[in-house]
Structures are given as structure tokens and as C-alpha cells.
Design an enzyme around this catalytic site. Structure first.
Site, PDB file in Angstrom:
ATOM      1  N   VAL A   1       0.819  -1.214   0.000  1.00  0.00           N
ATOM      2  CA  VAL A   1       0.000   0.000   0.000  1.00  0.00           C
ATOM      3  C   VAL A   1       0.854   1.267   0.000  1.00  0.00           C
ATOM      4  O   VAL A   1       2.039   1.246   0.309  1.00  0.00           O
ATOM      5  CB  VAL A   1      -0.970   0.008   1.202  1.00  0.00           C
ATOM      6  N   GLU A   2       0.193   2.380  -0.352  1.00  0.00           N
ATOM      7  CA  GLU A   2       0.815   3.707  -0.405  1.00  0.00           C
ATOM      8  C   GLU A   2       2.077   3.715  -1.265  1.00  0.00           C
ATOM      9  O   GLU A   2       3.109   4.282  -0.899  1.00  0.00           O
ATOM     10  CB  GLU A   2       1.092   4.236   1.007  1.00  0.00           C
ATOM     11  N   GLY A   3       1.986   3.099  -2.422  1.00  0.00           N
ATOM     12  CA  GLY A   3       3.121   3.000  -3.334  1.00  0.00           C
ATOM     13  C   GLY A   3       3.827   1.679  -3.163  1.00  0.00           C
ATOM     14  O   GLY A   3       4.611   1.509  -2.232  1.00  0.00           O
TER      15      GLY A   3
END
Length: 828
Positions: free
Chosen positions: A502-504
Site C-alpha cells: 500500500v501507499e506505493g
């Protein structure tokens, strides 16, 4: 004569290394070199004249700006226009979003150590934040049982939900004037870290509204009316937010989202208004299944120009939509790796919303991507690093205790070198994770939006989490693979892929973001050159390019000089044993500046596509940041001798990783002659860094098994249920509290058993025999009995009646037995 010429050459090299960045600097250095040779008879008058003509004329041209532009810069300018790779608006916005900080010093090859020393990395939180941590967070942690949450409820207990809302856990970033807690970056991180040592499901629940969520977007970009309405409701828990960004075809490349909205007129509250008809299909949205308000990202089109502008395609736009708004479909759940935090899809077809629901109003149409990039850079620097630091603390504290208490072949397993190897990584990673967490938080508390640092922290800290959890699982063996309330590692193991993704996603973050953003944002001239070309500004390009040329020559001279001297000519802010590490890091920083420059010069836009090459340079930058974070943390803690083994292990490991990243780059660089030259400049004496020694690793492992000291300080931010006999971590702590007193007696007892000097089959029979033989006093026997009881308890695993693992558990989606659920899934 030859010796004098060499000496003058070295003096010229020193001049270039320290003063040669501006044009006049390297012009003067060349002039001084030839005049010096003439003065000592190294060249005759004719030779000096020839040198003056061959070198003086070009140098004169370079130093006369108008002549330089006409003869050199114009041609270079034309070439740059042809080879400069195109940059989309979203790429530009991503580059411009956020700030550079300490990583820029490291990238540019001359880190200012006084700057690092001046950053505040406070060991104590402000009083109101510490009080919240000691009271409200402590209370919440006591409500949580991750095993019950994940295996049985698949949700937080209702009382925990109510407490989180009532006590403002969703409002850590919201201003106090709206009822929020308005905590510092360090305070937010500390809250998430402590909760995560108890329950990852609860930590994710708390962290998401405080990172990438409507709250931060409203604070920074919302209209006053939007702030006045939404922020108090978010602060007191009346509203539960989520943010819908990713979808089936949109993960790391969020800018390619197919979700769209078309500006049109429609009816809202009985009136015709200008609005947007939105179509969207989102996935992986945390808190969506319980959210009451949705932050929604989509591409905005205005074919009839109803917003009053000249544009028809605005690009990514963010709006705030109530979850019960007609057309919004929400409530279904994903099960991310079987964990229990709320996550699911958000969908809508032809959903009409007023244009005023755009965050910031219609004037912010099309500004969504930049808004998201700036907010994500802040949130990514807090949330996932806090989860990783928490996992590091759990692995450290529990593995240290287990390795001291668990025995095989009559020895604590932590005495075996094979186990110590994994323990050393866990201990060093825990130290590095906490150091990086604190330094990165310092940037946030200075008002920095750290786009590059947040990518470094997210990638490397979640990867350290992966390594530490895997090592802890290996060391615990069968103890860690059995589900149940005694398992304090299993859910962290499940969470690792979530943090990685997640988040990149980490693959993208390492291969594209760290160096891709860092090279342009941190370099003092590259972005100026790119902007000058795009603006068709020859004068600006000329200034930037020749300043860049001087910078490259200077960094090359520094890299060679520091390489030849083994880093001894580099600066160090301290004179103690850590001084040599500062020098080596400065040496590698100079090497990074040179290699990055020449890589960009020779590969140009191709470097963007040579992801494995750019990733290795990103690794160098990352490890420089992590290493300096550890040195800073060690200094802030008072340079305790008991921390020395941790710092040595980390620094030796970081320097080794930097070296191997450079060698990997040189081995794969397409321009082979330049690659070989660079390798000789950076490492003139070959490989010099060997990695951590076994001796240092043993010291770290032994420190992990000691009561108090570094073990207590490095895990002080967690919740360990020390006063709870109903909790496995509390019982582990109780066992550790007895181990110093009981261990010598236990060793004696096991030796007697091994030698056959006591009779009996059970522990109690043998202990009774030993007491009767005068080997132990009654008091010593009592100590042994108490210790054996807690020791045996903490090495046990859970077992369940058959019906409890086949009958549906509370919260199972759809209910039914495991077989029925499988059949339903197959039919679907």
C-alpha cells in the site's frame, strides 16, 4: 622533478575538490597547476606558452558569458531540446509536490553535519501528547485482543470503535479550533506505533484518517464552509472518513484512473445547480465499509465550460461525498491477508454531486493530483513507518525474551550462533527503525513535506519489517506458526505484504520514486536546466549548465581524493569512535554525487527506463539517510556505551550495502569504459567494506536477552501488558522478570539431571529429589517452581476443540461452515 609535479597535481586536485565548483575555481586551479610546474622547472617557457594557448583560450571563452553562450551554450541548448524526455503534467506535479531536506545534502556530496546536528529529534513528546499516550492510548490497547479481533470478530469490538471516536483518535491531525487534537508528527507516529504493537487492525483503523484522508485535504485546501461543516464532525467521530483513490486498473499508477466526472446541470435539494455526474469503481479502500463520508478522486471533464474556464479537461479532482448519497454503493468488504481492518470497494454510476463538493470548491478543479501527492508524502512518512517500527519492537522484545527462556540441548536458544545471526538483524533493525522514524518525524515537525524521504522511509522500513518478522518467525519455529491468543507474531506476518503493497508498492517505490524524484529534486542544477529548456530561456540554461559542469568537476575531484585517502580527508563533526563513520559516509556521498551526474549525462532519459540501475543509486541515497539517522539517534540518546554494538552493526551493514549497490551499478552500466573509470575513482583500492562482524552480532543478540537497558529503551514505545496475567506478552514479561534470579539455579538443575544425579521423570519429581539430596534449599526450589511454571507456559502453543475450527466464527462473512463458504466461493 617528477615528485614535485605529482605534489602540484595533488594540490590542484585538492583545490578542485574544495573550491572548484564555480568556473573561476577550476580555471584558477588549472592556471595554478601550470604556473607551479613552470616555477619548479617542470616545463619550459615554450611549454607554458603552448599550455596558455591550448587551455587559456578555451578557459577565456568559458569565463566570458556572452561569448560562451554564442559559441557553446546555444548548441548545447538545441541538443537538450531534442533529447530531453517529455514530462507529463502529473509527473511535473509529482516532482514539484513536497520538499527536499537532509537527503539533498547527502545527494549533493557535501553533507553539512552541523545541519544534521541542529535538527531536533526530541526524546520526549509535548505534555498533552504524552498524557494521551499514557492514558487514552493505554486504555484502548487494554481493550484490544488481536487474535479475537482477527479470528473471531473480524472487526474491532464495539466498545473500541466507540472509544476511538469519542476520544478523538481520528482527529490527531485536525486543528484544535475544530475540536481536533492537532498533534505533532512525532505524536501521531508514537500513537500509531503503540497501538500497532498491540493490534495492527486497530492501528490501521486509526492511522488512515490521519494520513491520506479527507481531513488533511480539507485543512490544506478546503473552503471555509467545508472546514466549518466537516472538520468538527470528523473530530468528534460523527463522521468516519475514507478516501477512494485506487481501483481494479489503478494501483501505484494512480494518475491513470479511468474514473471520471462530467460537469453538467442537475437537481440537488430541489434546485438546479451546476454539478458533476461521476462514474467510479474503486477497490482496496480502507474504512470504506464503515465510512459515512468518502473522499473521491476522479478525472474531471467540462465539455460545455460550465465552470467558467477555458479548459474542458481539468484532470484529477477530489471531492467529498456523503456515503449515503444516492448512487454511492458502499459496504462490502475485502479481507486483506485475512486481517480485520475495514477495507472494501466503493462504486457509483451516474452519481450527481454539486460542484461545490469539490474540495476547495470549483476553483480547485483539476488540482487533485498535486493535492494528493503533497498529502501522501506527509502521511507516508508517518503511518507505515510507524507500523514497521512497531513490528520491529515486537520482534525485538519478544524474540529476545523467547531466546532467553526457550531451551534446546539444555541451553537458551539465544546462545546458539545460528540463532544469534537472526537476532542481530532483528536488534539492529529495531534500532534503525526507531532512528529513522524519529528523524523522519523531525522533518514533519519542521513543516517539511518530505517527498523523497517519505519514499525512502516507506520502502526501507517496511522491508526491514519483512526481514525482522521473518527472522523472528524462524527463531520461534513452531511456536509462531500456530494461530491463537498465544501467538504475538502471526498477525504481523500476515500484515507484511499489506505494508509492502500500500501507499506505493515497494517495487515501484524503489525502482522509480527514490532516485527518480531524488535525482531531479535534490540535484542543485538539473531541474533548473530542464525548466530553462522548457521555457526556452537560453540565459538561464547557460547559468545552470556551467554551474553544473563546475559542480561535476568538483565532485569528481572530491570522490577521487576521498577514495585515495580512504575517507580520512573527509570531515567529521565528532572525534570519537563514530567519527570514522561520518567520514566514510561523506566519502560515499561525494561518490553518489559524481556517479549520479555522469549517469544522467550519459544515459539521459534512458536512465528513467533503466530501473535497476537507477534503483541502485536510489539504494545508495537511502542507505546514506538510514545510516545518518542512526548516528543522529545515537547522539541524541547520549552516546550510551550499551548502544555501541547496535550502531556498529548498522553502520558496517549500511556501508557494505552502499558499496555493493555501487558495484552493481558499475557492473551493469552500459558505457563500459566510463563504468570502469568510475569504479577506479570511487574505489581506487577495491572493496573496503566487509559488513558486520560475528562478534558485533553476538553483542547485539546478548543485549536483546538482558532485562532492562537497551531492551527497555528501544521498546519503550510499545504496549506489553506487563501487569496482565491474561495476556501472553504480559506473561512473557513476567517470565523475563524472573530469569536473572532463576537462570543460575535452572542451569545447575539441568546439569544434575543430565549427569543422572537426581531421580524422577517429571520436573517436580526431580526437583524434590534434588532438594532431598541437599542440592537446593526450600527457597531455591520455590524460585525454580515459579520459573518453570511461567517458562513452560510461554513456550506452549494453542490448541482448540475440533468444533471451534469448523463452526462459523462471529463475523464470518456470509456465515456457514468452512465447507459451505468454500462451495459458495466456488459457485460464485
Amino acid at each position: 622533478m617528477l615528485g614535485m609535479a605529482v605534489l602540484i597535481a595533488l594540490l590542484g586536485l585538492v583545490a578542485l575538490a574544495w573550491y572548484g565548483a564555480p568556473l573561476w575555481g577550476w580555471t584558477a586551479a588549472v592556471a595554478v597547476y601550470f604556473l607551479g610546474l613552470f616555477a619548479v622547472g617542470g616545463i619550459e617557457t615554450l611549454g607554458l606558452t603552448v599550455a596558455a594557448v591550448l587551455l587559456g583560450v578555451p578557459l577565456l571563452v568559458l569565463n566570458i558569458r556572452a561569448l560562451r553562450r554564442a559559441l557553446i551554450s546555444q548548441r548545447l541548448f538545441t541538443t537538450f531540446k531534442q533529447v530531453l524526455p517529455p514530462m507529463s503534467d502529473t509527473e511535473r506535479e509529482a516532482l514539484e509536490a513536497g520538499d527536499t531536506w537532509w537527503e539533498a545534502d547527502l545527494f549533493q556530496g557535501r553533507p553539512d553535519w552541523s545541519k544534521l546536528a541542529g535538527y531536533e529529534m526530541p526524546s520526549e513528546l509535548p505534555e498533552r501528547e504524552q498524557r494521551f499516550l499514557d492514558n487514552e492510548v493505554e486504555t484502548l490497547c487494554r481493550m484490544l485482543d488481536e487474535d479475537d479481533i482477527v479470528r473471531n470478530r473480524r472487526d474491532l469490538p464495539p466498545e473500541a470503535w466507540e472509544y476511538i471516536k469519542k476520544e478523538g483518535f481520528f482527529s490527531l491531525i485536525l486543528p484544535q479550533q475544530y475540536g481536533g487534537r492537532d498533534f505533532s508528527t512525532a505524536g501521531q507516529s508514537a500513537v500509531v506505533t503503540k497501538i500497532a504493537t498491540r493490534s495492527i487492525s486497530a492501528a490501521v483503523t486509526v492511522m488512515v484518517p490521519n494520513s491520506l484522508g479527507p481531513g488533511e485535504l480539507l485543512i490544506k485546501y478546503g473552503t471555509q464552509a467545508q472546514k466549518d461543516y466537516w472538520l468538527p464532525r470528523l473530530a468528534d467521530g460523527r463522521e468516519v472518513p475514507c478516501f477512494a483513490l485506487t481501483g481494479p486498473d489503478v494501483g501505484s499508477d494512480a494518475a491513470s484512473m479511468p474514473d471520471y466526472g462530467v460537469v453538467c446541470k442537475g437537481e440537488h435539494d430541489g434546485k438546479e445547480v451546476v454539478g458533476i455526474r461521476v462514474n467510479f469503481s474503486k477497490r482496496y479502500i480502507t474504512l470504506s465499509s464503515v465510512a459515512t463520508v468518502v473522499g473521491l478522486a476522479f478525472k474531471l471533464h467540462d465539455p460545455d465550460r460550465l465552470l467558467g474556464g477555458d479548459e474542458t479537461d481539468y484532470g484529477i479532482t477530489c471531492a467529498l461525498v456523503p456515503a449515503d448519497h444516492p448512487g454511492v454503493v458502499i459496504g462490502d468488504r475485502h479481507l486483506p491477508m485475512g486481517l480485520a481492518f475495514q477495507n472494501g470497494p466503493v462504486e457509483g454510476k451516474d452519481v450527481f454531486i454539486p460542484a461545490d463538493w469539490i474540495i476547495g470548491g470549483p476553483q480547485m478543479a483539476g488540482k487533485g493530483w498535486r493535492m494528493l501527492m503533497e498529502c501522501l508524502s506527509v502521511g507516508r512518512a508517518i503511518s507505515l513507518p510507524a507500523l514497521a517500527a512497531a513490528a520491529g519492537q515486537v520482534c525485538y522484545r519478544m524474540t529476545g525474551a523467547y531466546s532467553r527462556i526457550r531451551r534446546q540441548f539444555r541451553l537458551p536458544i539465544g546462545r546458539f550462533e545460528g540463532v544469534q545471526e537472526g537476532m542481530a538483524r532483528i536488534g539492529a533493525n529495531a534500532y534503525k527503525l526507531e532512528a529513522t522514524r524519529r528523524l523522519t518525524c523531525a522533518a514533519g515537525d519542521m513543516g517539511i513535506k518530505p517527498s523523497v524521504i517519505s519514499a525512502i522511509a516507506k520502502y526501507h522500513m517496511t522491508e526491514m519489517m519483512r526481514v525482522s518478522v521473518n527472522d523472528a518467525m524462524d527463531i520461534h519455529g513452531g511456536r509462531a506458526i500456530i494461530w491463537g491468543p498465544r501467538n504475538y507474531l502471526g498477525y504481523a506476518y500476515q500484515a507484511v505484504p499489506v505494508g509492502i503493497t500500500v501507499e506505493g508498492a515497494n517495487i515501484l517505490t524503489r525502482n522509480l520514486m527514490v532516485f527518480g524524484q531524488g535525482a531531479i529534486r535534490c540535484h542543485p542544477y538539473v531541474f533548473q536546466e530542464m525548466e530553462a529548456v522548457r521555457d526556452d530561456d537560453l540565459a538561464a540554461f547557460d547559468r545552470a549548465f556551467f554551474a553544473h559542469a563546475g559542480y561535476t568537476i568538483n565532485r569528481g575531484a572530491r570522490a577521487l581524493l576521498l577514495g585515495l585517502s580512504g575517507g580520512r580527508l573527509a570531515s567529521a563533526p565528532v572525534s570519537g569512535w563514530t567519527g570514522c563513520y561520518y567520514q566514510q559516509l561523506e566519502r560515499m556521498s561525494s561518490a553518489l554525487a559524481l556517479v549520479s551526474d555522469l549517469a544522467m549525462a550519459t544515459l539521459g532519459g534512458e536512465l528513467k527506463r533503466k530501473e535497476r540501475l537507477s534503483a541502485r543509486l536510489g539504494d545508495v541515497l537511502s542507505h546514506l539517510y538510514l545510516a545518518t539517522a542512526v548516528l543522529k539517534y545515537y547522539q541524541e540518546l547520549g552516546e550510551r556505551e550499551e548502544d555501541r554494538a547496535y550502531v556498529e552493526w548498522v553502520l558496517e551493514d549500511e556501508l557494505y550495502r552502499i558499496q555493493e549497490a555501487f558495484y552493481g551499478f558499475f557492473d551493469n552500466m552500459p558505457a563500459r569504459p566510463l563504468a570502469l573509470l568510475l569504479r577506479r575513482v570511487v574505489f581506487p583500492w577495491g572493496r573496503v567494506y566487509r559488513g558486520p562482524s560475528d562478534r558485533t552480532g553476538r553483542k547485539v543478540a546478548e543485549s536483546m536477552m538482558e532485562v532492562g537497558g537497551a531492551r527497555q529503551r528501544l521498546t519503550a514505545g510499545g504496549y506489553w501488558a506487563v501487569d496482565r496475567a491474561d495476556d501472553i506478552t504480559g506473561r512473557m514479561e513476567a517470565a523475563m522478570a524472573q530469569v536473572d534470579e532463576a537462570e543460575p539455579l535452572y542451569d545447575r538443575f539441568l546439569k544434575l539431571v543430565a549427569k543422572g544425579q537426581v531421580e524422577g521423570h517429571t520436573f517436580e519429581e526431580r526437583l524434590e529429589a534434588a532438594v532431598n539430596a541437599g542440592q537446593f534449599s526450600a527457597k531455591e526450589a520455590d524460585i525454580l517452581r515459579r520459573f518453570e511454571a511461567v517458562r513452560y507456559d510461554v513456550v506452549l502453543t494453542d490448541a482448540f476443540p475440533p468444533q471451534t475450527v469448523t463452526e462459523p466464527q462471529a463475523g464470518d462473512p456470509g456465515g456457514g461452515s468452512t465447507a459451505e463458504a468454500s462451495a459458495q466461493s466456488t459457485a460464485a
